[in-house]
Design a protein around this motif. Structure first.
Motif, PDB file in Angstrom:
ATOM      1  N   SER B 117     -10.265   0.378 -13.823  1.00  0.00           N
ATOM      2  CA  SER B 117     -10.518   1.815 -13.753  1.00  0.00           C
ATOM      3  C   SER B 117      -9.352   2.485 -13.064  1.00  0.00           C
ATOM      4  CB  SER B 117     -11.817   2.066 -12.971  1.00  0.00           C
ATOM      5  OG  SER B 117     -11.759   1.342 -11.750  1.00  0.00           O
ATOM      6  N   GLY B 118      -8.341   1.686 -12.737  1.00  0.00           N
ATOM      7  CA  GLY B 118      -7.237   2.199 -11.940  1.00  0.00           C
ATOM      8  C   GLY B 118      -6.266   3.065 -12.723  1.00  0.00           C
ATOM      9  N   ALA B 119      -5.366   3.626 -11.920  1.00  0.00           N
ATOM     10  CA  ALA B 119      -4.308   4.437 -12.537  1.00  0.00           C
ATOM     11  C   ALA B 119      -3.371   3.511 -13.293  1.00  0.00           C
ATOM     12  CB  ALA B 119      -3.537   5.179 -11.445  1.00  0.00           C
TER      13      ALA B 119
ATOM     14  N   GLY C 192      -6.972  -4.061  -9.946  1.00  0.00           N
ATOM     15  CA  GLY C 192      -7.507  -3.673 -11.248  1.00  0.00           C
ATOM     16  C   GLY C 192      -8.273  -2.369 -11.178  1.00  0.00           C
ATOM     17  N   ALA C 193      -8.986  -2.189 -10.096  1.00  0.00           N
ATOM     18  CA  ALA C 193      -9.839  -1.010 -10.017  1.00  0.00           C
ATOM     19  C   ALA C 193      -9.074   0.243  -9.650  1.00  0.00           C
ATOM     20  CB  ALA C 193     -10.943  -1.254  -8.993  1.00  0.00           C
ATOM     21  N   THR C 194      -7.945   0.074  -8.994  1.00  0.00           N
ATOM     22  CA  THR C 194      -7.220   1.275  -8.563  1.00  0.00           C
ATOM     23  C   THR C 194      -5.852   1.384  -9.180  1.00  0.00           C
ATOM     24  OG1 THR C 194      -6.243   0.126  -6.698  1.00  0.00           O
ATOM     25  CG2 THR C 194      -8.374   1.187  -6.330  1.00  0.00           C
ATOM     26  N   GLY C 195      -5.399   0.322  -9.791  1.00  0.00           N
ATOM     27  CA  GLY C 195      -4.104   0.382 -10.453  1.00  0.00           C
ATOM     28  C   GLY C 195      -2.943   0.197  -9.515  1.00  0.00           C
ATOM     29  N   SER C 196      -3.201  -0.134  -8.280  1.00  0.00           N
ATOM     30  CA  SER C 196      -2.080  -0.277  -7.368  1.00  0.00           C
ATOM     31  C   SER C 196      -2.457  -1.230  -6.255  1.00  0.00           C
ATOM     32  CB  SER C 196      -1.692   1.072  -6.768  1.00  0.00           C
ATOM     33  OG  SER C 196      -0.698   0.890  -5.794  1.00  0.00           O
ATOM     34  N   THR C 197      -1.431  -1.781  -5.635  1.00  0.00           N
ATOM     35  CA  THR C 197      -1.695  -2.570  -4.440  1.00  0.00           C
ATOM     36  C   THR C 197      -1.241  -1.806  -3.211  1.00  0.00           C
ATOM     37  OG1 THR C 197       0.442  -3.643  -4.723  1.00  0.00           O
ATOM     38  CG2 THR C 197      -1.500  -4.804  -5.577  1.00  0.00           C
ATOM     39  N   ASN C 198      -0.715  -0.652  -3.420  1.00  0.00           N
ATOM     40  CA  ASN C 198      -0.218   0.136  -2.307  1.00  0.00           C
ATOM     41  C   ASN C 198      -1.378   0.889  -1.642  1.00  0.00           C
ATOM     42  OD1 ASN C 198       0.899   2.637  -0.988  1.00  0.00           O
ATOM     43  ND2 ASN C 198       2.787   1.523  -1.456  1.00  0.00           N
TER      44      ASN C 198
END
Lengths: 662, 176, 525, 101, 518
Positions: B117-119, C192-198
């Protein structure tokens, strides 16, 4: 003149303080003389104040002297202050008067005792407390004196504390009194809550108009206090035991003064009783029943002092009968005459004991008339006075009471009259056993050989070990065993007070002769006002009643003489065991109150407190430890178990996350 | 379709290898099974255009790490079979298996609607897979520069640690 | 393909780590060359020097990120966050290094473990901790965590002649890597859920969305597992007693101080700054961990007879307190947690300093019995230990009290009354075992009066006795063999004094430190 | 047609769990390490899949670091095992349980 | 007023620093330690007396207030102040501590003993003077530590058990209180926007809802009740008392227990008037149970010290009744009784300590006939005992009477039942006295030594105080009155409680007035 009132208690207090510091240095007998001198001075001061008060007119005869504020808290305010009115000054006079005589007597009686100075320390402290009690202008200061005399009584009863019985008796007296004090204290709370002050004058004035239930409550509570102090049913049990104290103490505290404090208090609060007539009736009944009850016991006692002790209880019962009947003046009258003759009897008994080298069992006396002439003569005066033989003082005061009782209720009168019969009986018995008849002390030396056919074998003592007075105080102990000695008359310092008291006991009736204008009643009138009972009976009826009383007294005496002098009836028949053991009341109290109380306390201490309450505390602690030990098992040392814990923890958290995501 | 076939084969190989690691009684067999899994995962990497990683996977994992494992097994002579039927810890196995299943089902349930669900593309697009190495390098030297640098610390520690641990020392004074 | 634009590396902002790592490498090289020579305390001094230099540079940073014209910022391609929080934690960890070196100096000589690698590993490990504190990227957190942990695995097994030490190492390693895997999986799911590791980007992403997906929650949960393991929160605590007991004592001290601090730093940052918007989801999880840690830590410590092990359980309970600060999820709570960590660092290092000395040659005398009569033989040492124990119990006028006060205050302010009460009750249980040690030190002069007759069930006592035989087997063997008076070497003495001064000083004049913790704010997205 | 990411991810989850269970049930320390490697591989697969699904290179870069960490871990872990096995050859995880309570 | 010297701060710091000073003295020089320790304690006593003389009698507020910001971020300040309620407790501490330091024989490590004693004194005085809740809590807690060491280090056979129990039990109470304090502060902050631990502003603010206030009060009360101790959380007391060294027992009974009752007055009533009014019947009941229960259990004790300890439970029950009676007289009596109990029970413990010194037993069964061997000792014991029984003219009576009197007006039946305690006190003490002092001395009791000069010097001030305060308590009451009046008005202003109007002299008001009050 009235301003000197503070000196009355201050003088014995000074004596107390001086003796406390320097008593040992003064020693025997100077310490005693100092104490006596202080009492004498107090008496003189009281006389001066008395005249000062006489100088005023009837209703004006109230004077308050405030020394300093004792306790002040919000609206509550109590001063150390003295109320001088006819009642208090009368009390002060007879307390200091009789007190001085007894002090003097004690100098002789206590001679040779190693704790001689200490005795007078206590005696003076007692006198101070007693005077505070009667002179105070408020309930609380009276209570101070009240407790003070109680404490002194405790000290003096257990004066020979190395005797377990003495120690127990002192404790018993204090504790029994405390039960009464409970009533006194609650009464004070109630008074304060009702009228906002504990000062006698305003409080009593206000309480006179208080609702009946309030007045009744106060009256009953204060009577509870009075019953404790004045040894009335059901709190009388301490007084017979109190005879463990030295005889002057019995005379001063447990006959003449302290035990009358309850009567004084009841008289003091006469407006309250006026507002609570049913309480008054109750008091009258308690009084008269106590009188009868104690008299029956006195009939079967062998201990010379025990007889007098029960007699005191009985006579105090008369006083409460008077109070309950509204005959306050009669109560005070009898209090004074009783102080005279009972002090006389006690001191006489002391003299006998002294002369008999600490023998107190009347069954081992007899024929002492020859050996102790002064003692026996004065004792006989006392006997006549208490038995109610005119013109001795006791007759007049007792008659006054019975008259008022009859006016209140003939039933009260009837019981009172019966008591009078018994009084004459047991006193006659005592006189005969001690001063007449064979000299049993010559033969009764060895208890295992009963000397006389009629003499009973050893009686069981009423209270264990209550037999000998002053085991350690008299050098006469060196005289050796019984039977090797001759009774002797007491030294002059002891007989002089006897003689003076005998005179007073004989003539005390003059204070309030019915046909002499009842000066005492007149004098006290302002204190009682309309609360005093006005006897409606005619002069003729009064005469009939008086005659009846006299006849009764004579009858009682004759019966006693028949039994003990002429031996017409076997003694043991009239001395049933139950009477000897005082109706088993002590045992009853032990069974119903002391033992259960003890058991309860024991249970509380060793089971409830230790196991339940503390057990709970320790239980929590062990629970934690047990939990720790249980959890330790999980910490097994196996790394795979630990990993499993991590995994399970992860599952738990994931499960929670799952729940949150739903 | 071929993708599905590749996936299926690789997936089966992965799981089989993994189960093999867990179930083989002999550590050497386990190591070999691990290799199978590693290869299969490498295949799955390739299937998802992670060519460089697939290569590294094979070279580093299969080539270095598993060899290291085998080396130690041989070195220490612990190549004995383990009796899998025995389990000293009561309840360990059932609980472990249940826990494992729980984790699996929890993860799957959590992801029931959608996994991602991430960007998109915060660190840079993957492109079409042809310049995978460059993209990876670019990412390493820009966005993950610090991380890249501090892996050196990790390696130093590994070296020092290995030396410290394996260095011969005096007798075990306190061993029982 | 665009040209490669490598980011600016703000060297100044990374100075503390660079000095530390550089120093470690220099030391390593020097040590390799000077291998055969007896270097005395030179390595320790050098370590202290390096850590000191690092501290100085950190203090310089402090000016930069707090106060007037503060400039907390992200650096090195947003991989690290230079803010008050990270600087604060850096300082705490560096202090742990300094004190750890002071303790190790004599210890290593005593145990004949001389060599440079101990210091190198400790410094590198600390650098990992610092990276965890500064990390603004989950990958960096992970790497920092591994740097920290792997070095600690080695240090735990550093005492080559003690089998306990090796057992500690293997257990720590197995469990550590196991939990790391969970942590890593958590990172993956979060990614995966946020699209970032930052972390900043995650925070920003979450602020922009109201949708909370399951995968994200799973990631959060698994991150909590990994970090919970690192900070020794129940039920991920089980390695702690074994590892603390088995490790060389100074290592245990360093572990308790630095590893816990670093773990908490990451936890606080990730959860409070990164997942701040999800607090309603993670607060109950943290609540549960905190309560479990408080209770289990305290209760289990009560039945211990090994002081090191007892301190391990107490550290679990302390973790519970720090978690309370996080659970409050307020700035004050974070500041309270930080203050707690700082206070705890000194208390626990001081305690382990004492334990190091009392352990004597062989590092084996850690049973309660070994503390008998310490007050008589070494009153100063006993007094210091008493202060540390009382501070851990939370007695006033010590830093420990203010630390507890702070977290409880934060919880109460956040209206988490239940946890506040539980924490205080746990503190009471905990007090029991701290006091027991004091009892042994002070009140067991005569042998018959020693047994603390505390209301224990006889069974518990028996279990304890049996355990003492097992756990203390080695210890007692040594105890009878070597019966020397406890020595107080200079280095450890200095360490002790430092800890003591801080513990009492912070108790009396806490304002500057509280200020310090309050200004140590997290840079939030 | 590409296989959807979910399949990969489910596979990775399964792999992860097998690894985890393996660590829990095996006594041989070396095999336990291998199981950790399985778990790490599962994570790697997850990262790569997410990278594809998010069209983001970051996921792949993460795998790179995981590989480094795994290598370092193995080195140290095997070092520890070697040092233990020197004294107690063939010791299983369950044998190393002296510290407890 | 002597605002130029911060006398209150000195009162706390002098003993605290003194403790440090003593700790630095050489261990072997017991004579120096004793002299320095006693000197410091006397100096504190002197300071407390200066405070007493400088105190403004008519002022009901806090005097000599010294306030310095301390931890500003939490609104915490070093704020000390004294009023009529705390004044005499401070003076009592100032008097009892020198006696407890100089009185009993200390057989080992005098230095430690004296140092802990002084630290304890600092803590106790700190509690009495603190006007900041945080500061109060600090002192409240720190008191445990020196007491813990005193019991554990210098106590008798079961000292370790007793001291742990004491510490843990009391700490449990304070644990809840800390939460209570914090909740109060933060709730007030939410209401007023002002973060402060200042007692006065919190109390005057009264910004806590009634229901919340009740919970907060209970949190405070848990701590105070344990410290008092109130039945049923009293069991730490007999153990601690019995096992503590004489000086420790003196302070424990004389000062430490007062912390609890003082807490109720200063913090309970002041901060939570509504809650106190609501819960008064509960605490009155517990207080009354304590009176009766303590006395009954005391009766059956075999250990003299334990007996005195349980008597403390009964006496403290009176104080609790006085405090929760909420009448001016009851409160005044309560405050007075705190002092009186401190003096008389402190003296009793000193005497029991002397018995132990001579006979090495505290068992009543082993004693007997001592009055014969040591009449002066017995005399002093008698005076102290009678004071404890509550004989009018001695100090014990005034407080007890005022308590019951005041409570009778507001809560009649509790006072009546409580009065029974007056009877019971006589029973257990006189019975014990009889067993210990009366009879023929046997065995070692025959050679029971008379009081030494040192013991006479120690007991003299206490006996004098016992008499003086019984005869002329007015100076004390005058100073207590304004503060108590202020407190009662505060309670009335913030709750629906109204102290029943006692009719003024001579006005005929029926009792109904007392009943309407509640």
């Amino acid at each position: 003149m009235l301003e000197a009132v503070w000196l009355i208690p201050a003088l014995p207090l000074t004596g107390f303080l001086v003796l406390l510091v320097a008593g040992k240095r003064l020693g025997d007998p100077r310490a005693g003389f100092l104490a006596t001198a202080m009492m004498g001075a107090a008496f003189l001061t009281a006389v001066i104040v008395f005249f000062g008060l006489m100088g005023r007119e009837g209703e004006e005869r109230v004077f308050t002297q405030t020394l300093f504020t004792w306790i002040n808290s919000g609206s509550f305010h109590v001063d150390v202050a003295f109320l001088v009115d006819p009642l208090s000054i009368t009390m002060a006079l007879f307390v200091t008067g009789v007190g001085t005589l007894i002090h003097l007597y004690a100098v002789g009686y206590m001679h040779g005792d190693e704790k001689f100075p200490k005795f007078f320390v206590y005696l003076n402290l007692f006198a101070f407390s007693m005077l505070m009690l009667v002179m105070s202008n408020n309930f609380l200061l009276t209570f101070l004196g009240w407790e003070g005399v109680g404490a002194c009584s405790y000290f003096l009863i257990s004066f020979w504390f190395d005797r377990p019985t003495a120690a127990s008796a002192g404790k018993k007296a204090f504790i029994t009194n405390r039960i009464g004090d409970f009533g006194f204290m609650v009464a004070m709370f109630l008074i304060f809550g009702t009228v906002g002050t504990l000062d006698y004058v305003p409080a009593l004035a206000a309480l006179g108009n208080a609702p009946e239930y309030t007045a009744s409550a106060i009256g009953l509570l204060l009577f509870l206090g009075a019953a404790g102090k004045s040894a009335q049913l059901p709190l009388y049990v301490w007084l017979p035991d109190a005879m463990e104290g030295p005889t002057p103490v019995s005379a001063l505290i447990h006959a003449a003064t302290m035990v009358t404090a309850g009567v004084f208090l009841m008289v003091r609060i006469n407006p309250v009783l006026g507002a609570a007539p049913e309480v008054a009736t109750f008091i009258a009944w308690v009084g008269v029943l106590t009188a009868l009850f104690a008299a029956t016991i006195a009939c079967a006692q062998d201990d010379i002092k025990k007889v007098l002790a029960y007699s005191t209880i009985s006579q105090l019962g008369y006083m409460f009968l008077a109070v309950g009947s509204g005959a306050y003046a009669a109560a005070i009258f009898h209090m004074v005459t009783h102080a005279f003759f009972k002090a006389l009897l006690f001191l006489g008994a002391g003299s006998v004991i002294h002369g008999m080298h600490d023998e107190q069992d009347m069954k081992r006396m007899g024929g002492l008339r020859k050996w102790m002439p002064v003692t026996s003569a004065t004792f006989i005066v006392g006997w006549l006075a208490i038995a109610g033989v005119p013109p001795f003082s006791g007759f007049w005061s007792k008659d006054d009471i019975l008259l008022n009782a009859f006016d209140k209720s003939p039933a009260l009168w009837a019981v009172g009259l019966l008591t009078a019969l018994l009084t004459a009986y047991y006193m006659t018995r005592q006189v005969i056993l001690v001063f007449y008849g064979p000299e049993k002390w010559k033969t009764a030396a060895r208890p295992e050989t009963p000397a006389e056919a009629h003499a009973e074998p050893e009686h069981e003592p009423v209270a264990a070990g209550a037999h000998s007075d002053g085991g350690s105080h008299d050098p006469a102990a060196a005289h050796g065993a019984h039977g090797d000695f001759k009774p002797h008359e007491s030294p002059r310092i002891m007989t002089i007070p006897l003689v003076i008291l005998a005179v007073l006991a004989a003539l005390g009736g003059l204070l309030n002769l019915p046909f002499g204008g009842t000066p005492l009643e007149h004098w006290l009138e302002p204190v009682f006002g309309h609360n005093l009972r006005q006897v409606a009976s005619s002069g003729g009826a009064k005469l009939v009643l008086a005659t009846l009383a006299f006849v009764t007294a004579v009858l009682g005496g004759m019966v006693a003489a028949t039994i003990y002098r002429r031996h017409r009836i076997a003694e043991e028949k009239v001395e049933p065991r139950i009477l000897q053991r005082a109706w088993l009341v002590d045992e009853l109290y032990q069974k119903t109150i002391a033992h259960p109380g003890r058991a309860l306390s024991q249970w509380l201490a060793s089971v409830f407190d230790a196991k339940v309450i503390d057990g709970a505390v320790n239980g929590v602690a062990s629970l934690v430890r047990a939990g720790g030990s249980r959890l330790r098992v999980v910490q097994s040392g196996f790394v795979r178990s630990y990993a499993l814990a991590v995994a399970v923890g992860a599952v738990a958290i994931l499960a929670f996350a799952l729940v949150r995501s739903l | 379709m071929i993708d599905w076939a590749v996936f299926a084969v690789a997936a089966i190989a992965t799981l089989a290898g993994a189960l093999g690691v867990v179930l083989s009684t002999h550590p050497v067999h386990a190591a070999l099974m691990l290799v199978m899994t590693l290869f299969a995962v490498a295949v799955l990497f390739v299937a998802q255009n992670a060519h460089f990683l697939a290569a590294v996977q094979v070279i580093v994992y299969a080539g270095a790490i598993v060899v290291l494992f085998l080396f130690v097994i041989m070195l220490l002579g612990v190549d004995k079979s383990e009796d899998l039927a025995a389990e000293r810890l009561k309840g360990q196995r059932p609980v472990a298996i249940v826990a494992g299943l729980c984790v699996l089902s929890a993860v799957l349930l959590l992801a029931r609607s959608d996994w991602v669900s991430g960007a998109r593309s915060t660190a840079g697009s993957l492109g079409d897979g042809t310049d995978n190495v460059q993209l990876l390098a670019r990412s390493l030297f820009t966005r993950y520069l610090l991380a890249f640098e501090i892996t050196s610390v990790l390696l130093v520690i590994a070296v020092v640690g290995a030396v410290v641990l394996v260095r011969r020392s005096g007798p075990m004074e306190l061993d029982q | 393909m665009p040209p490669l634009l490598t980011p600016d590396v703000e060297w100044g902002l990374l100075a503390p780590e660079i000095i530390l790592i550089g120093g470690a490498l220099v030391l390593l090289v020097a040590g390799t060359f000077l291998r055969r020579r007896d270097m005395g305390s030179a390595y320790a001094l050098l370590t202290i020097l390096v850590a000191g230099g690092s501290l100085v540079s950190t203090v310089g940073l402090w000016q930069d990120v707090t106060g007037i014209g503060a400039n907390p910022r992200l650096a090195v391609a947003d991989a690290v966050s230079i803010d008050g929080f990270s600087v604060f934690v850096t300082i705490v960890i560096l202090v742990a290094v300094v004190i750890g070196a002071l303790l190790a100096d004599d210890y290593l000589r005593r145990e004949r473990l001389t060599g440079v690698s101990y210091y190198v590993l400790m410094m590198l490990s600390a650098s990992g901790g610092i990276f965890m504190a500064k990390a603004n990227d989950l990958i960096v957190v992970f790497l920092g965590l591994e740097i920290l942990s792997i070095a600690l695995y080695v240090l735990a097994g550093y005492h080559r002649r003690r089998s306990q030490s090796q057992e500690a190492a293997i257990k720590y390693f197995v469990l550590g890597s196991f939990s790391s895997a969970f942590f890593l999986y958590g990172i993956a799911l979060t990614y995966g859920a946020t699209g970032s590791t930052n972390i900043t980007e995650i925070g920003r992403f979450l602020q922009g969305t109201t949708l909370t997906t399951g995968v994200l929650l799973g990631g959060v949960a698994l991150l909590l597992v990994g970090l919970g393991f690192k900070v020794a929160a129940v039920p991920f605590h089980m390695w702690t007693p074994d590892v603390y007991q088995g490790s060389p004592t100074p290592v245990a001290g360093f572990m308790a101080a630095a590893a816990k601090t670093a773990g908490f730093a990451a936890l606080l940052r990730i959860f409070y700054a990164g997942f701040g918007t999800l607090r309603l989801d993670w607060q109950p999880m943290v609540w549960a961990l905190a309560v479990l840690s408080l209770v289990v830590g305290s209760v289990l410590a009560v039945v211990q007879t090994d002081v090191k092990r007892m301190l391990a359980y107490s550290s679990i309970s302390h973790a519970g307190y720090v978690l309370i600060g996080l659970q409050a999820a307020t700035d004050k709570g974070i500041a309270a947690s930080l203050f707690y960590l700082m206070a705890y660092t000194f208390m626990v290092l001081g305690s382990f300093a004492v334990v190091t000395m009392v352990g004597r040659v062989g590092d084996g005398r850690h049973s309660l019995d070994d503390y008998k009569g310490l007050a008589r033989d070494r009153p100063g040492l006993a007094f210091a230990f008493t202060i540390f124990l009382l501070a851990q119990a939370g007695v006033p006028f010590t830093s420990g009290f203010l630390a507890k006060f702070g977290v409880i205050a934060a919880a109460v302010e956040a209206e988490s009354y239940a946890i506040a009460v539980i924490a205080m009750v746990a503190a009471v249980i905990a007090a029991f075992f701290y006091l027991r040690v004091i009892v042994v030190m002070y009140m067991s002069g005569d042998a018959d009066a020693t047994e603390p007759a505390a209301a224990g069930a006889a069974g518990a006592e028996a279990a304890e006795g049996a355990d003492a035989v097992a756990a203390g087997g080695v210890a007692t063997a040594t105890a009878t063999a070597i019966n020397t008076r406890v020595a107080i070497p200079l280095g450890a003495g200095v360490a002790l004094a430092l800890c003591l001064a801080f513990t009492i000083g912070a108790g009396l004049l806490p304002e500057p430190l509280l200020d310090f913790a309050r200004h140590a704010t997290l840079l939030k997205p | 047609m590409k296989v959807p990411g979910a399949w990969y991810l489910a596979l990775a989850a399964a792999l992860f769990c097998i690894g985890a269970v393996g660590l829990l049930v095996r006594r041989n320390v070396l095999v336990m390490f291998m199981c950790v490697e399985l778990m790490l591989n599962a994570v790697n697969l997850t990262f790569v899949t997410f990278a594809r699904m998010l069209d983001d290179i970051g996921g792949q870069t993460a795998v790179f670091f995981v590989l480094v960490v795994a290598a370092a871990e193995v080195v140290v872990g095997l070092g520890i095992i070697v040092s233990i096995f020197r004294r107690r050859a063939g010791a299983t995880a369950d044998d190393i349980s002296f510290l407890k309570g | 007023m002597g605002n130029d010297i911060p006398i209150l701060t000195l009162l706390v710091l002098v003993p605290a620093l003194g403790a440090g000073l003593v700790a630095l003295l050489p261990k072997e020089r017991d004579d120096v330690v004793a002299r320095v320790g006693l000197g410091i304690a006397l100096l504190v006593g002197l300071l407390s007396l200066i405070l007493l003389f400088d105190f403004d009698t008519g002022d009901g507020g806090f005097q000599f207030v010294s306030a310095h910001p301390w931890i500003e971020s939490f609104g915490i300040s070093w704020k000390l102040g004294v009023d009529g309620i705390s004044l005499f407790l401070v003076v009592l501490s100032g008097i009892l501590f020198p006696l407890a330091i100089a009185g009993p024989q200390v057989h080992h490590d005098l230095k430690g003993y004296v140092a802990w004693m002084l630290l304890l004194e600092a803590g106790c005085i700190g509690v009495f003077l603190s006007l900041d809740l945080f500061l109060f809590f600090l002192f409240w807690e720190i008191v445990l530590v020196p007491m813990y060491f005193l019991i554990g280090g210098w106590g008798y056979e079961r000292r370790v058990y007793a001291t742990l129990k004491f510490f843990i039990y009391t700490m449990l109470g304070s644990a809840l209180m800390l939460v209570g304090i914090l909740a109060l502060v933060f709730i007030s902050q939410k209401a007023t926007g002002n973060l402060t631990f200042d007692l006065v502003s919190l109390a005057e603010g009264q910004s806590v809802a009634e229901n919340t206030a009740r919970w907060l009060f209970l949190a405070f009360a848990a701590s105070f009740a344990i410290k008092c101790p109130i039945f049923p959380v009293h069991t730490w007391l007999p153990d601690a008392h019995t096992e503590a060294p004489t000086g420790g027992s003196v302070i424990l009974a004389g000062v430490l227990l007062k912390l609890g009752t003082y807490g109720f007055v200063r913090f309970g009533l002041y901060l939570f008037p509504t809650a106190v009014v609501d819960l008064a019947p509960v605490f009155l009941t517990l207080g009354v149970i304590g009176i009766i229960y303590g006395a009954l259990v005391a009766t059956m004790q075999k250990d003299l010290k334990r007996l005195v300890a349980y008597s403390s439970v009964a006496h403290l029950g009176f104080i609790v009744v006085g405090v929760f009676g909420l009448s001016k007289q009851g409160l005044q009596g309560g405050v007075l009784q705190m002092i009186n109990h401190g003096i008389s029970t402190g003296a009793l413990f000193l005497l029991v300590g002397m018995v132990y010194e001579r006979r090495h037993t505290r068992l009543i069964a082993d004693l007997g006939g001592i009055q014969k061997s040591a009449p002066l000792f017995a005399a002093v014991f008698t005076v102290v005992m009678l004071s404890s029984i509550g004989l009018p003219g001695l100090n014990g009576f005034v407080g007890e009477f005022l308590i019951l009197l005041g409570t009778f007006v507001t809560h009649r039946w509790w006072a009546v039942v409580g009065t029974i305690g007056v009877i019971l006190a006589a029973i257990y003490l006189l019975w014990a006295y009889q067993r210990v002092f009366h009879g023929e001395p046997t065995g070692g009791n025959a050679t029971f030594a008379e009081m030494t000069t040192r013991e006479r010097v120690v007991m003299a001030p206490l006996v004098l105080l016992i008499v003086a305060l019984g005869v002329y308590p007015k100076p004390m009451l005058d100073r207590i009155t304004p503060a108590v009046d202020k407190l009662v008005s505060h309670v009335e202003a913030h709750s629906d409680f109204r102290e029943p109007v006692v009719p003024s002299v001579g006005v005929d008001l029926p009792l109904a007035a007392a009943e309407e009050g509640h």
